[in-house]
Design a protein around this motif. Sequence first.
Motif, PDB file in Angstrom:
ATOM      1  N   ALA A  89       0.829  -1.209   0.000  1.00  0.00           N
ATOM      2  CA  ALA A  89       0.000   0.000   0.000  1.00  0.00           C
ATOM      3  C   ALA A  89       0.861   1.256   0.000  1.00  0.00           C
ATOM      4  O   ALA A  89       0.550   2.235  -0.696  1.00  0.00           O
ATOM      5  CB  ALA A  89      -0.938  -0.009   1.206  1.00  0.00           C
ATOM      6  N   TRP A  90       1.945   1.254   0.780  1.00  0.00           N
ATOM      7  CA  TRP A  90       2.833   2.423   0.771  1.00  0.00           C
ATOM      8  C   TRP A  90       3.465   2.618  -0.598  1.00  0.00           C
ATOM      9  O   TRP A  90       3.604   3.752  -1.083  1.00  0.00           O
ATOM     10  CB  TRP A  90       3.912   2.284   1.846  1.00  0.00           C
ATOM     11  CG  TRP A  90       3.437   2.714   3.196  1.00  0.00           C
ATOM     12  CD1 TRP A  90       3.157   1.927   4.259  1.00  0.00           C
ATOM     13  CD2 TRP A  90       3.130   4.058   3.607  1.00  0.00           C
ATOM     14  NE1 TRP A  90       2.707   2.690   5.314  1.00  0.00           N
ATOM     15  CE2 TRP A  90       2.680   4.003   4.944  1.00  0.00           C
ATOM     16  CE3 TRP A  90       3.204   5.298   2.968  1.00  0.00           C
ATOM     17  CZ2 TRP A  90       2.302   5.132   5.654  1.00  0.00           C
ATOM     18  CZ3 TRP A  90       2.820   6.435   3.678  1.00  0.00           C
ATOM     19  CH2 TRP A  90       2.373   6.342   5.002  1.00  0.00           C
ATOM     20  N   ALA A  91       3.815   1.530  -1.273  1.00  0.00           N
ATOM     21  CA  ALA A  91       4.378   1.638  -2.623  1.00  0.00           C
ATOM     22  C   ALA A  91       3.342   2.204  -3.590  1.00  0.00           C
ATOM     23  O   ALA A  91       3.662   3.048  -4.453  1.00  0.00           O
ATOM     24  CB  ALA A  91       4.865   0.271  -3.090  1.00  0.00           C
ATOM     25  N   GLU A  92       2.089   1.765  -3.441  1.00  0.00           N
ATOM     26  CA  GLU A  92       1.025   2.272  -4.310  1.00  0.00           C
ATOM     27  C   GLU A  92       0.798   3.760  -4.098  1.00  0.00           C
ATOM     28  O   GLU A  92       0.585   4.518  -5.060  1.00  0.00           O
ATOM     29  CB  GLU A  92      -0.265   1.490  -4.049  1.00  0.00           C
ATOM     30  CG  GLU A  92      -0.212   0.050  -4.543  1.00  0.00           C
ATOM     31  CD  GLU A  92      -1.381  -0.783  -4.034  1.00  0.00           C
ATOM     32  OE1 GLU A  92      -2.277  -0.199  -3.362  1.00  0.00           O
ATOM     33  OE2 GLU A  92      -1.409  -1.995  -4.293  1.00  0.00           O
ATOM     34  N   LEU A  93       0.830   4.217  -2.837  1.00  0.00           N
ATOM     35  CA  LEU A  93       0.648   5.642  -2.570  1.00  0.00           C
ATOM     36  C   LEU A  93       1.716   6.461  -3.278  1.00  0.00           C
ATOM     37  O   LEU A  93       1.435   7.532  -3.846  1.00  0.00           O
ATOM     38  CB  LEU A  93       0.704   5.923  -1.069  1.00  0.00           C
ATOM     39  CG  LEU A  93      -0.495   5.541  -0.202  1.00  0.00           C
ATOM     40  CD1 LEU A  93      -0.292   6.043   1.215  1.00  0.00           C
ATOM     41  CD2 LEU A  93      -1.798   6.092  -0.764  1.00  0.00           C
ATOM     42  N   ALA A  94       2.939   5.981  -3.244  1.00  0.00           N
ATOM     43  CA  ALA A  94       4.056   6.734  -3.821  1.00  0.00           C
ATOM     44  C   ALA A  94       4.075   6.695  -5.339  1.00  0.00           C
ATOM     45  O   ALA A  94       4.493   7.661  -5.990  1.00  0.00           O
ATOM     46  CB  ALA A  94       5.374   6.194  -3.272  1.00  0.00           C
ATOM     47  N   GLU A  95       3.604   5.597  -5.908  1.00  0.00           N
ATOM     48  CA  GLU A  95       3.792   5.382  -7.341  1.00  0.00           C
ATOM     49  C   GLU A  95       2.565   5.692  -8.187  1.00  0.00           C
ATOM     50  O   GLU A  95       2.694   6.015  -9.369  1.00  0.00           O
ATOM     51  CB  GLU A  95       4.210   3.917  -7.582  1.00  0.00           C
ATOM     52  CG  GLU A  95       5.541   3.550  -6.934  1.00  0.00           C
ATOM     53  CD  GLU A  95       5.761   2.043  -6.888  1.00  0.00           C
ATOM     54  OE1 GLU A  95       4.901   1.299  -7.425  1.00  0.00           O
ATOM     55  OE2 GLU A  95       6.783   1.614  -6.308  1.00  0.00           O
ATOM     56  N   GLN A  96       1.377   5.585  -7.614  1.00  0.00           N
ATOM     57  CA  GLN A  96       0.164   5.734  -8.411  1.00  0.00           C
ATOM     58  C   GLN A  96      -0.425   7.137  -8.282  1.00  0.00           C
ATOM     59  O   GLN A  96      -0.092   7.893  -7.365  1.00  0.00           O
ATOM     60  CB  GLN A  96      -0.877   4.703  -7.981  1.00  0.00           C
ATOM     61  CG  GLN A  96      -0.485   3.264  -8.247  1.00  0.00           C
ATOM     62  CD  GLN A  96      -1.617   2.297  -7.944  1.00  0.00           C
ATOM     63  OE1 GLN A  96      -2.775   2.690  -7.812  1.00  0.00           O
ATOM     64  NE2 GLN A  96      -1.280   1.014  -7.842  1.00  0.00           N
ATOM     65  N   SER A  97      -1.320   7.448  -9.182  1.00  0.00           N
ATOM     66  CA  SER A  97      -2.123   8.668  -9.095  1.00  0.00           C
ATOM     67  C   SER A  97      -3.565   8.240  -8.858  1.00  0.00           C
ATOM     68  O   SER A  97      -4.089   7.378  -9.575  1.00  0.00           O
ATOM     69  CB  SER A  97      -2.021   9.468 -10.395  1.00  0.00           C
ATOM     70  OG  SER A  97      -2.856  10.608 -10.335  1.00  0.00           O
ATOM     71  N   PHE A  98      -4.181   8.826  -7.850  1.00  0.00           N
ATOM     72  CA  PHE A  98      -5.533   8.419  -7.469  1.00  0.00           C
ATOM     73  C   PHE A  98      -6.549   9.463  -7.913  1.00  0.00           C
ATOM     74  O   PHE A  98      -6.250  10.661  -7.961  1.00  0.00           O
ATOM     75  CB  PHE A  98      -5.620   8.216  -5.957  1.00  0.00           C
ATOM     76  CG  PHE A  98      -4.756   7.096  -5.460  1.00  0.00           C
ATOM     77  CD1 PHE A  98      -5.231   5.795  -5.444  1.00  0.00           C
ATOM     78  CD2 PHE A  98      -3.456   7.335  -5.031  1.00  0.00           C
ATOM     79  CE1 PHE A  98      -4.439   4.755  -5.006  1.00  0.00           C
ATOM     80  CE2 PHE A  98      -2.654   6.306  -4.584  1.00  0.00           C
ATOM     81  CZ  PHE A  98      -3.143   5.002  -4.577  1.00  0.00           C
ATOM     82  N   GLU A  99      -7.733   8.986  -8.217  1.00  0.00           N
ATOM     83  CA  GLU A  99      -8.824   9.912  -8.499  1.00  0.00           C
ATOM     84  C   GLU A  99      -9.436  10.428  -7.200  1.00  0.00           C
ATOM     85  O   GLU A  99      -9.857  11.591  -7.132  1.00  0.00           O
ATOM     86  CB  GLU A  99      -9.874   9.212  -9.360  1.00  0.00           C
ATOM     87  CG  GLU A  99      -9.373   8.947 -10.767  1.00  0.00           C
ATOM     88  CD  GLU A  99     -10.286   8.042 -11.562  1.00  0.00           C
ATOM     89  OE1 GLU A  99     -10.737   8.468 -12.641  1.00  0.00           O
ATOM     90  OE2 GLU A  99     -10.547   6.902 -11.105  1.00  0.00           O
ATOM     91  N   VAL A 100      -9.491   9.577  -6.187  1.00  0.00           N
ATOM     92  CA  VAL A 100     -10.054   9.963  -4.889  1.00  0.00           C
ATOM     93  C   VAL A 100      -9.121   9.508  -3.779  1.00  0.00           C
ATOM     94  O   VAL A 100      -8.757   8.333  -3.709  1.00  0.00           O
ATOM     95  CB  VAL A 100     -11.451   9.329  -4.668  1.00  0.00           C
ATOM     96  CG1 VAL A 100     -12.013   9.740  -3.306  1.00  0.00           C
ATOM     97  CG2 VAL A 100     -12.411   9.722  -5.778  1.00  0.00           C
ATOM     98  N   LEU A 101      -8.733  10.446  -2.921  1.00  0.00           N
ATOM     99  CA  LEU A 101      -7.984  10.116  -1.709  1.00  0.00           C
ATOM    100  C   LEU A 101      -8.842  10.524  -0.524  1.00  0.00           C
ATOM    101  O   LEU A 101      -9.180  11.703  -0.372  1.00  0.00           O
ATOM    102  CB  LEU A 101      -6.654  10.846  -1.658  1.00  0.00           C
ATOM    103  CG  LEU A 101      -5.870  10.650  -0.351  1.00  0.00           C
ATOM    104  CD1 LEU A 101      -5.258   9.252  -0.304  1.00  0.00           C
ATOM    105  CD2 LEU A 101      -4.796  11.693  -0.169  1.00  0.00           C
ATOM    106  N   VAL A 102      -9.195   9.572   0.312  1.00  0.00           N
ATOM    107  CA  VAL A 102     -10.035   9.832   1.470  1.00  0.00           C
ATOM    108  C   VAL A 102      -9.155   9.971   2.700  1.00  0.00           C
ATOM    109  O   VAL A 102      -8.305   9.116   2.963  1.00  0.00           O
ATOM    110  CB  VAL A 102     -11.044   8.688   1.691  1.00  0.00           C
ATOM    111  CG1 VAL A 102     -12.000   9.041   2.836  1.00  0.00           C
ATOM    112  CG2 VAL A 102     -11.819   8.391   0.413  1.00  0.00           C
ATOM    113  N   VAL A 103      -9.359  11.042   3.454  1.00  0.00           N
ATOM    114  CA  VAL A 103      -8.631  11.261   4.699  1.00  0.00           C
ATOM    115  C   VAL A 103      -9.600  11.001   5.845  1.00  0.00           C
ATOM    116  O   VAL A 103     -10.607  11.688   5.994  1.00  0.00           O
ATOM    117  CB  VAL A 103      -8.083  12.697   4.789  1.00  0.00           C
ATOM    118  CG1 VAL A 103      -7.238  12.858   6.059  1.00  0.00           C
ATOM    119  CG2 VAL A 103      -7.266  13.043   3.556  1.00  0.00           C
ATOM    120  N   GLY A 104      -9.305   9.985   6.663  1.00  0.00           N
ATOM    121  CA  GLY A 104     -10.157   9.641   7.794  1.00  0.00           C
ATOM    122  C   GLY A 104     -10.683   8.234   7.682  1.00  0.00           C
ATOM    123  O   GLY A 104     -11.377   7.895   6.711  1.00  0.00           O
TER     124      GLY A 104
END
Length: 575
Positions: A15-30
């Motif tokens: 998951a940490w690798a995906e956060l760094a490498e991918q571009s997301f359409e939606v990032l949810v905080v919380g």
Amino acid sequence: MPVVPPLGPDQRARAWAELAEQSFEVLVVGGGVTGAGVALDAATRGLRTALVEARDFASGTSSRSSKLFHGGLRYLESFDFGLVREALHERDLSVTRLAPHLVKPVPFLYPLTHHWERPYVTAGLTLYDGLARIGALSTPLPPQKQLTRTGARKLFPALKPDALVGAVRYYDAQADDARHTLTVARTAAAYGATVLNSAEVVAFHHAGGRVTGVRVRDVETGREVDVKAEVVVNATGVWTDDIQTLVGGRGRFHVRASKGVHIVVPRDRINGETGLILRTEKSVLFVIPWGSHWIVGTTDTDWTLDKAHPAASRADIDYILEHVNKVLTTELTHDDITGVYAGLRPLLAGESELTSQLSREHAVARPMPGVIAVAGGKYTTYRPMAADAVDAVAVDVTRPVPPSVTDNIPLAGAEGYAAMRNSLDALAERWGIPHFRAEHLLNRYGSLTPEVLSLAADDPALLAPVPGAEEYLMVELVYGAAHEGAQHLDDLLARRTRISIETPHRGVESAEPVARAVAGVLGWDEQRITNEVESYRARVDAERRSQEAADDRAADAVRVAAPDTRAVAVGRALV
């Protein structure tokens, strides 16, 4: 339903690798129920989605509620018919389709203290039942039933004869809120969302007058990564204003925190077969059956102190005892209390200074391009809150967003639950556990129960009860670490299980055996085991001492002095 991936150490690294490498359409905080619901809604609409939570899933409000899925009977008095109707629909949707393994019907008595109340209460409950039946998905919960004083005391012998002239029985539903929230998050992961706890947003990135992403810190290691996102959804509950400050600019609404305190007492301290709902001068007080315990609460007071660890004071506990003892033949005392917990309701700020009068409606706003904020509401209506938030996301996403489908997405463990329940004896025999143990597991994990038990295939000792907390099996704690994202001992004892509020020692006697059982999964050495156990014991000690403090400020000072297993920066810095 797709395979539910384990939220364990290997997934965490991916998951940490995906956060760094991918571009997301939606990032949810919380990672409370609203944020988890947004992640599930977005993922099931085909959007590339990530969810980050600074502490643990459901570590705030979503593990400290009254644990009810209910329409909000008291909101009928303020003519919030739309809110009640929506909540009743969501209650029945969860009971029948989305989470029948987690959300269960429960009967309540509404005691009548004067004869003239009966027509008034009956009219309200008739409306309540009627709203539930509009567009009902299947056979609704049983309707209200009128009871004499004698009939009511047969169901609830603990009621003083002079505390009522009669009663009305009605039905609502309940669930373990923390387990339900975690299941929503795991279901989002099953549909492709990247899901992480101990992942704190510490900065927002801007370009061309809009938010384009965030910087996320691994609370466990201090490592930071930049994450690209077309839209960031602020679903942080009582931290909504803090995150908006981090974004920059003014928010479209403000959130106030209302503290609600509950006490937990053993089942044998109150002789009754149903729940109770009692009116107080400020709000309502519930007496809720909870397995081998009762949950009694809640309070409703403004809170402006530490948001991560709201403290219950002696005054809060005395208030609950005073009001419940008005109707009980055998009064509860402080010595009867097994557990205490305090949570913060995120209420949309209004004109009234009384938190009990603030709206439980939710709001969705777009404070700046690239940011959506969602707040307010109540636990039961998390799904429509999430759907409204993702509808708002469509303005900033570069491709068409289809309608929400989560009303047809059973949560992890729901599919196959009914069939497995019919084969409960075979399940118990297969694993050599008593029937009641198999039923306990099925009502926590649903059709994922065999996956839980499979961890004991090579180690039958995991089928032993947890020392000091015999309602749970050791395999459940190991599963919490291997599949449910637990990072710390308090994640396991306070949220993956409820040992922290269901045992007189509040989990202290279970701490070291549990820490040693999960050490292999989480890679803990002897020093880490010692640190986790000592930290947990310090937490329990601080909570006990805070509950002897006279008022909020004194209780808060004691509670925040305990060491925090997660060194979260933003929540403390901006409080």
